[in-house]
Each structure stands twice: as C-alpha cells, then as structure tokens.
Motif scaffolding. Structure first.
Motif, PDB file in Angstrom:
ATOM      1  N   THR A 222      -7.017  17.086  70.396  1.00 33.73           N
ATOM      2  CA  THR A 222      -6.569  18.400  70.866  1.00 33.73           C
ATOM      3  C   THR A 222      -5.411  18.819  69.981  1.00 33.73           C
ATOM      4  N   ARG A 223      -5.571  19.973  69.348  1.00 34.54           N
ATOM      5  CA  ARG A 223      -4.487  20.481  68.500  1.00 34.54           C
ATOM      6  C   ARG A 223      -3.559  21.314  69.365  1.00 34.54           C
ATOM      7  N   LEU A 224      -2.326  20.835  69.540  1.00 33.77           N
ATOM      8  CA  LEU A 224      -1.338  21.522  70.373  1.00 33.77           C
ATOM      9  C   LEU A 224      -0.316  22.209  69.485  1.00 33.77           C
ATOM     10  N   THR A 225      -0.125  23.492  69.713  1.00 33.65           N
ATOM     11  CA  THR A 225       0.896  24.255  69.004  1.00 33.65           C
ATOM     12  C   THR A 225       1.868  24.810  70.028  1.00 33.65           C
ATOM     13  N   VAL A 226       3.134  24.457  69.847  1.00 32.99           N
ATOM     14  CA  VAL A 226       4.173  24.968  70.743  1.00 32.99           C
ATOM     15  C   VAL A 226       5.017  25.967  69.953  1.00 32.99           C
ATOM     16  N   LEU A 227       5.063  27.219  70.444  1.00 29.12           N
ATOM     17  CA  LEU A 227       5.777  28.282  69.721  1.00 29.12           C
ATOM     18  C   LEU A 227       7.166  28.521  70.319  1.00 29.12           C
TER      19      LEU A 227
ATOM     20  N   LEU B 206      -8.348   2.712  77.268  1.00 32.52           N
ATOM     21  CA  LEU B 206      -8.179   4.107  76.844  1.00 32.52           C
ATOM     22  C   LEU B 206      -6.804   4.232  76.230  1.00 32.52           C
ATOM     23  N   TYR B 207      -6.760   4.848  75.057  1.00 30.82           N
ATOM     24  CA  TYR B 207      -5.517   4.995  74.310  1.00 30.82           C
ATOM     25  C   TYR B 207      -5.256   6.472  74.057  1.00 30.82           C
ATOM     26  N   TRP B 208      -3.973   6.819  73.998  1.00 30.58           N
ATOM     27  CA  TRP B 208      -3.553   8.126  73.507  1.00 30.58           C
ATOM     28  C   TRP B 208      -2.727   7.913  72.246  1.00 30.58           C
ATOM     29  N   TYR B 209      -3.033   8.729  71.241  1.00 26.95           N
ATOM     30  CA  TYR B 209      -2.288   8.732  69.988  1.00 26.95           C
ATOM     31  C   TYR B 209      -1.924  10.178  69.656  1.00 26.95           C
ATOM     32  N   ARG B 210      -0.970  10.338  68.759  1.00 27.64           N
ATOM     33  CA  ARG B 210      -0.595  11.682  68.325  1.00 27.64           C
ATOM     34  C   ARG B 210      -0.360  11.664  66.814  1.00 27.64           C
ATOM     35  N   ARG B 211      -0.809  12.736  66.174  1.00 28.19           N
ATOM     36  CA  ARG B 211      -0.511  12.898  64.751  1.00 28.19           C
ATOM     37  C   ARG B 211       0.231  14.213  64.561  1.00 28.19           C
ATOM     38  N   VAL B 212       1.468  14.103  64.124  1.00 30.52           N
ATOM     39  CA  VAL B 212       2.252  15.274  63.757  1.00 30.52           C
ATOM     40  C   VAL B 212       1.909  15.597  62.314  1.00 30.52           C
ATOM     41  N   MET B 213       1.881  16.894  61.976  1.00 26.80           N
ATOM     42  CA  MET B 213       1.357  17.336  60.687  1.00 26.80           C
ATOM     43  C   MET B 213       1.844  16.500  59.509  1.00 26.80           C
ATOM     44  N   GLY B 214       0.900  15.980  58.766  1.00 28.88           N
ATOM     45  CA  GLY B 214       1.191  15.260  57.532  1.00 28.88           C
ATOM     46  C   GLY B 214       1.685  13.840  57.718  1.00 28.88           C
ATOM     47  N   LYS B 215       1.858  13.426  58.956  1.00 31.89           N
ATOM     48  CA  LYS B 215       2.390  12.088  59.186  1.00 31.89           C
ATOM     49  C   LYS B 215       1.307  11.159  59.738  1.00 31.89           C
ATOM     50  N   GLU B 216       1.726   9.946  60.056  1.00 33.14           N
ATOM     51  CA  GLU B 216       0.745   8.969  60.505  1.00 33.14           C
ATOM     52  C   GLU B 216       0.323   9.219  61.945  1.00 33.14           C
ATOM     53  N   ILE B 217      -0.765   8.590  62.341  1.00 32.45           N
ATOM     54  CA  ILE B 217      -1.221   8.631  63.729  1.00 32.45           C
ATOM     55  C   ILE B 217      -0.375   7.629  64.500  1.00 32.45           C
ATOM     56  N   LYS B 218       0.298   8.130  65.543  1.00 34.15           N
ATOM     57  CA  LYS B 218       1.221   7.254  66.292  1.00 34.15           C
ATOM     58  C   LYS B 218       0.730   6.973  67.700  1.00 34.15           C
ATOM     59  N   PHE B 219       0.820   5.745  68.090  1.00 38.98           N
ATOM     60  CA  PHE B 219       0.423   5.289  69.416  1.00 38.98           C
ATOM     61  C   PHE B 219       1.342   5.867  70.482  1.00 38.98           C
ATOM     62  N   LEU B 220       0.750   6.309  71.590  1.00 37.90           N
ATOM     63  CA  LEU B 220       1.529   6.790  72.726  1.00 37.90           C
ATOM     64  C   LEU B 220       1.434   5.818  73.898  1.00 37.90           C
TER      65      LEU B 220
ATOM     66  N   GLU C 189       8.815  20.261  68.994  1.00 41.11           N
ATOM     67  CA  GLU C 189       8.464  19.019  68.297  1.00 41.11           C
ATOM     68  C   GLU C 189       7.240  18.314  68.898  1.00 41.11           C
ATOM     69  N   ASP C 190       6.723  18.846  70.010  1.00 36.89           N
ATOM     70  CA  ASP C 190       5.530  18.251  70.616  1.00 36.89           C
ATOM     71  C   ASP C 190       4.246  18.716  69.917  1.00 36.89           C
ATOM     72  N   SER C 191       4.364  19.682  69.041  1.00 34.04           N
ATOM     73  CA  SER C 191       3.186  20.179  68.314  1.00 34.04           C
ATOM     74  C   SER C 191       2.558  19.059  67.503  1.00 34.04           C
ATOM     75  N   GLY C 192       1.234  19.057  67.446  1.00 41.02           N
ATOM     76  CA  GLY C 192       0.510  18.049  66.700  1.00 41.02           C
ATOM     77  C   GLY C 192      -0.899  17.913  67.240  1.00 41.02           C
ATOM     78  N   VAL C 193      -1.604  16.932  66.742  1.00 43.40           N
ATOM     79  CA  VAL C 193      -2.952  16.663  67.239  1.00 43.40           C
ATOM     80  C   VAL C 193      -2.902  15.413  68.111  1.00 43.40           C
ATOM     81  N   TYR C 194      -3.386  15.541  69.312  1.00 42.57           N
ATOM     82  CA  TYR C 194      -3.390  14.432  70.267  1.00 42.57           C
ATOM     83  C   TYR C 194      -4.789  13.844  70.321  1.00 42.57           C
TER      84      TYR C 194
END
Lengths: 118, 115
Positions: free
Chosen positions: A113-118, A32-46, A85-90
């Motif tokens: 999961t699209r996370l938006t931190v305000l 099982l892997y977790w990755y994150r994509r911050v808007m417009g950037k690459e999918i990054k391994f967590l 800065e944690d906002s992004g798609v996980y």
C-alpha cells in the motif's frame, strides 16, 4: 492459490488524519509480517504476528502505529494521527509455520500500500 | 544492522551476466533474495543457509560465504524480465528464537537490462 493481498493500493491523506491498511495473507499461513519502504531506502521490518499473537513488534516506529490480527486471519495496521514521515510503501508478507519446511519458509509479499501523507 | 549491497545499480544488455553482493557485519543464519518490479510485490528468488543448503530459482544461482558473511547472486545470460530492484534479506536466530523469520533488508540493487 491466491497470493497475499493488500488494501488499499494507494492512500493519500493529510497530516493528522487516520488511515487503516489491511492485509490478507495466504490461507493457512500463520506468520504475518509488516514491512515498510520509505522512498529510495531499504525495506524495514515493522512487526511479526504468529496467528493472532504479536511475536515481535520491535520495528514499530512509535505508538501512533497499531497493528491487529483478530482471529489470526487478516491483519490491519492503523496509523493515527499520520505524520509526513509515515509516507512510504507498506508491505505485508506471510509464511507458513512448519518445522518440516524450516528453514525454507520463504516469505510471500503482497503488492504493498503506497501511503502519502500531505 | 542492515546488510550492504553492491553495486547500487547495474545496466546490462540482454545475454550479459551480473553479480550482486550482499555483506553483513553480523553472523548470519540465512540469506533471502528477492526481486521487485516497480509497483509490484517483491518476488522470492532464493534462500541460502549457513552450511551451504539453498533453495530457489532454476536460472539464478547464489553463494553464501559464511566466513565473510557475504552472499552473491549470479544472474547469467540476463533477459529483459530480469530488470528490477534486487534485495537481499538476512535472518538470524532459529526456530526457537523470537525473531524467527524477521528479515533485515539491504538497500537494494537496481538492475536494468536493455535489448
């Protein structure tokens, strides 16, 4: 066969709050892997679990992120306290651990999961 | 280090062909291609291995140039359904390594197919 599922699909929280994301891998997939994509950037391994063990957590940004996979089934990723800065798609992905299939162990991704931190 | 994809975006008409490239500065063991439509999960397309083996989609082909550490994805006779963002993911290591399966992705190539 059900695919990888993630919950919630969207989460909007304020800076400083806590959020927990959940991933249910495909049944029988030990990886099982977790990755994150911050808007417009690459999918990054967590990080990467094999069953309940953390195999590689080199991509975790800092100690505000905590991942668990008790019992080797579903996994949770908690962010506490959340920052802007944690906002992004996980994304969560799973694959089989099967040396007969290796290296054709393609990873199956969940919808994220699209996370938006305000 | 992340692989570099080119071009960043492609616009096609149905039936036209496209090539998406993925280059790495590090030695690779395998290259994985995915397509993601907006708001959906990335969908697996192909795996290419050092040595020339591959497994994947019937209507999409790809190559892996080990000398250049580059992979190319060939989309022929494109269909509207091909629209989306294409990612290449690279893996190093092997079944005995601790980084087994971890993918490092490129920045993505946005493909738009018009009627």
């Amino acid at each position: 066969e059900a695919g990888v599922t993630q919950f919630p699909s969207h989460s909007v929280i304020e800076k400083g709050q806590t959020v927990t994301l959940r991933c249910d891998p495909i049944s029988g997939h030990d990886n099982l892997y977790w990755y994150r994509r911050v808007m417009g950037k690459e999918i990054k391994f967590l990080l990467h679990f094999v069953k309940e063990s953390k195999q590689d957590e080199s991509g975790m940004p800092n100690n505000r992120f905590l991942a668990e996979r008790t019992g080797g089934t579903y996994s949770t990723l908690k962010v506490q306290p959340a920052e802007l800065e944690d906002s992004g798609v996980y994304f969560c992905a799973s694959s089989q651990v099967n040396l007969r299939l290796y290296p054709y162990n393609e990873q199956f991704f969940g919808p994220g999961t699209r996370l938006t931190v305000l | 280090q992340q692989p570099v994809q080119s071009p960043q975006a492609v616009i096609l008409r149905e039936g036209e062909d496209a090539v998406i490239n993925c280059s790495s500065s590090k030695a690779l063991y395998s290259v994985h291609w995915y397509r993601q439509k907006h708001g959906e999960a990335p969908v697996f397309l192909m795996i290419l291995l050092k040595g020339g083996e591959q497994k994947g989609h019937d209507k999409i082909s790809a190559s892996f140039n080990e000398k250049k550490q580059q992979s190319s994805l060939y989309l022929t006779a494109s269909q509207l359904s091909y629209s989306g963002t294409y990612f290449c993911g690279t893996a190093k290591g092997n079944a005995g390594g601790t980084s087994y399966g971890k993918l490092t992705f490129g920045q993505g190539t946005i493909l738009t197919v018009h009627p």
